[in-house]
Each structure stands twice: as C-alpha cells, then as structure tokens.
Design a protein around this motif. Structure first.
Motif, mmCIF file in Angstrom:
data_model
loop_
_atom_site.group_PDB
_atom_site.id
_atom_site.type_symbol
_atom_site.label_atom_id
_atom_site.label_comp_id
_atom_site.label_asym_id
_atom_site.label_seq_id
_atom_site.Cartn_x
_atom_site.Cartn_y
_atom_site.Cartn_z
ATOM 1 N N ARG A 3 -9.629 8.156 -3.033
ATOM 2 C CA ARG A 3 -9.129 6.966 -3.716
ATOM 3 C C ARG A 3 -10.277 6.013 -3.970
ATOM 4 N NH1 ARG A 3 -5.164 3.110 -1.592
ATOM 5 N NH2 ARG A 3 -6.082 3.568 0.410
ATOM 6 N N LEU A 4 -10.296 5.410 -5.143
ATOM 7 C CA LEU A 4 -11.319 4.441 -5.501
ATOM 8 C C LEU A 4 -10.702 3.050 -5.473
ATOM 9 C CD1 LEU A 4 -12.871 6.347 -8.544
ATOM 10 C CD2 LEU A 4 -13.472 6.518 -6.109
ATOM 11 N N ILE A 5 -11.396 2.120 -4.822
ATOM 12 C CA ILE A 5 -10.907 0.746 -4.669
ATOM 13 C C ILE A 5 -11.874 -0.185 -5.401
ATOM 14 C CG2 ILE A 5 -10.287 -1.067 -3.013
ATOM 15 C CD1 ILE A 5 -8.610 1.466 -2.626
ATOM 16 N N SER A 6 -11.318 -1.114 -6.191
ATOM 17 C CA SER A 6 -12.129 -2.082 -6.920
ATOM 18 C C SER A 6 -11.865 -3.482 -6.392
ATOM 19 C CB SER A 6 -11.801 -2.031 -8.409
ATOM 20 O OG SER A 6 -12.497 -3.042 -9.108
ATOM 21 N N SER A 7 -12.895 -4.321 -6.423
ATOM 22 C CA SER A 7 -12.722 -5.729 -6.063
ATOM 23 C C SER A 7 -12.569 -6.589 -7.310
ATOM 24 C CB SER A 7 -13.914 -6.226 -5.241
ATOM 25 O OG SER A 7 -15.082 -6.245 -6.050
ATOM 26 N N VAL A 21 -14.706 3.644 -1.452
ATOM 27 C CA VAL A 21 -14.163 4.981 -1.668
ATOM 28 C C VAL A 21 -13.489 5.394 -0.365
ATOM 29 C CG1 VAL A 21 -14.694 7.401 -2.138
ATOM 30 C CG2 VAL A 21 -15.944 5.590 -3.356
ATOM 31 N N VAL A 22 -12.231 5.823 -0.479
ATOM 32 C CA VAL A 22 -11.485 6.305 0.670
ATOM 33 C C VAL A 22 -11.385 7.821 0.554
ATOM 34 C CG1 VAL A 22 -9.278 6.262 1.903
ATOM 35 C CG2 VAL A 22 -10.153 4.174 0.809
ATOM 36 N N GLU A 23 -11.788 8.489 1.607
ATOM 37 C CA GLU A 23 -11.688 9.948 1.683
ATOM 38 C C GLU A 23 -11.117 10.270 3.057
ATOM 39 O OE1 GLU A 23 -11.475 13.620 0.527
ATOM 40 O OE2 GLU A 23 -12.529 12.284 -0.846
ATOM 41 N N GLY A 24 -9.863 10.710 3.078
ATOM 42 C CA GLY A 24 -9.214 11.001 4.348
ATOM 43 C C GLY A 24 -9.125 9.757 5.203
ATOM 44 N N GLY A 65 -6.077 0.207 3.117
ATOM 45 C CA GLY A 65 -5.276 0.605 4.271
ATOM 46 C C GLY A 65 -6.043 0.602 5.584
ATOM 47 N N PHE A 66 -7.103 -0.193 5.653
ATOM 48 C CA PHE A 66 -7.949 -0.298 6.844
ATOM 49 C C PHE A 66 -8.024 -1.762 7.264
ATOM 50 C CE2 PHE A 66 -9.176 3.574 4.811
ATOM 51 C CZ PHE A 66 -9.654 4.416 5.801
#
Length: 126
Positions: A3-7, A21-24, A65-66
């Motif tokens: 998943r790619l996260i943008s600010s 970048v979220v990976e697992g 989600g962190f």
C-alpha cells in the motif's frame, strides 16, 4: 499486499515517491522535512520543523494503520551539529519510552530552509 500512503506533499508527485510504503507488517516512512503541507510553509526554527516532521509522520503512521509505538528505527538528518541538543528533548517526547534504534547524521538537505529531515521504519506489533 503493498500500500502506498501520501501526505499530500507536492514533492511526492514531482519526485515520484510515497510518504510511506506498507508491506505486510512493515511501514517505511520516507524522509520527512518540517513543512506544514497544508500551507506549504516552513518554520524558521529547527524545533518547530522537528515538531512538524513528527506531526506529519504521526498522521502517516495512523493512516497506514500504525502508531509511533510501532517505530523500530529512526534516521535523523540535521544541517548543523548544534541542532542535536535542541531537538533531542522534542524527539524524546515522542520516542522516550519507545526507544527505537536511531542514527543522527549532519549533512546538507536539498533546500536551504530545511534544517531537519526524519525517516522512520515501523513494524506492527502482534
């Protein structure tokens, strides 16, 4: 699943990167400077820039989600070694009980108004 996260920073689209970048169970947050991305203004002080960096990173972590409690690694980049003593207490407010592995490097950043850049890696606690 990646998943790619943008600010919302215009730098992300221009330079072709994601704020995170979220990976697992991992979240990799890109180097984040002290801009207020809502107004695209940069405070003059390294202290205020540090607070902005942490606010942006905190929001991105939540969006992914962190939380700060999941951070296991920090890299700090400052443009002057004397900034260390000025930002340590601010960093300690966020990371004092979490105590991730950390490194601070003195270097130039890509714009003269940038005094600090922070990147973090988080591992979701199970």
């Amino acid at each position: 699943m990646r998943r790619l996260i943008s600010s919302g920073s215009p730098f992300e689209a221009t330079a072709g990167y994601s704020r995170a970048v979220v990976e697992g169970n991992w979240c990799f947050v890109s180097g984040t400077t002290g801009y207020d991305y809502a107004t695209m203004t940069m405070p003059d002080s390294v202290e205020d820039q540090t607070r902005n960096c942490l606010a942006t990173i905190g929001k991105v972590l939540v969006d992914a989600g962190f939380s700060f409690e999941d951070v296991v690694r920090c890299h700090y980049y400052v443009t002057d070694a004397t900034f260390a003593d000025r930002v340590f207490p601010i960093l300690g407010e966020t990371f004092g009980t979490i105590r991730p592995a950390a490194t601070m490097v003195v270097c130039d950043l890509i714009r003269p108004e940038m005094l600090i850049e922070i990147e973090v890696t988080a591992l979701r606690r199970t």
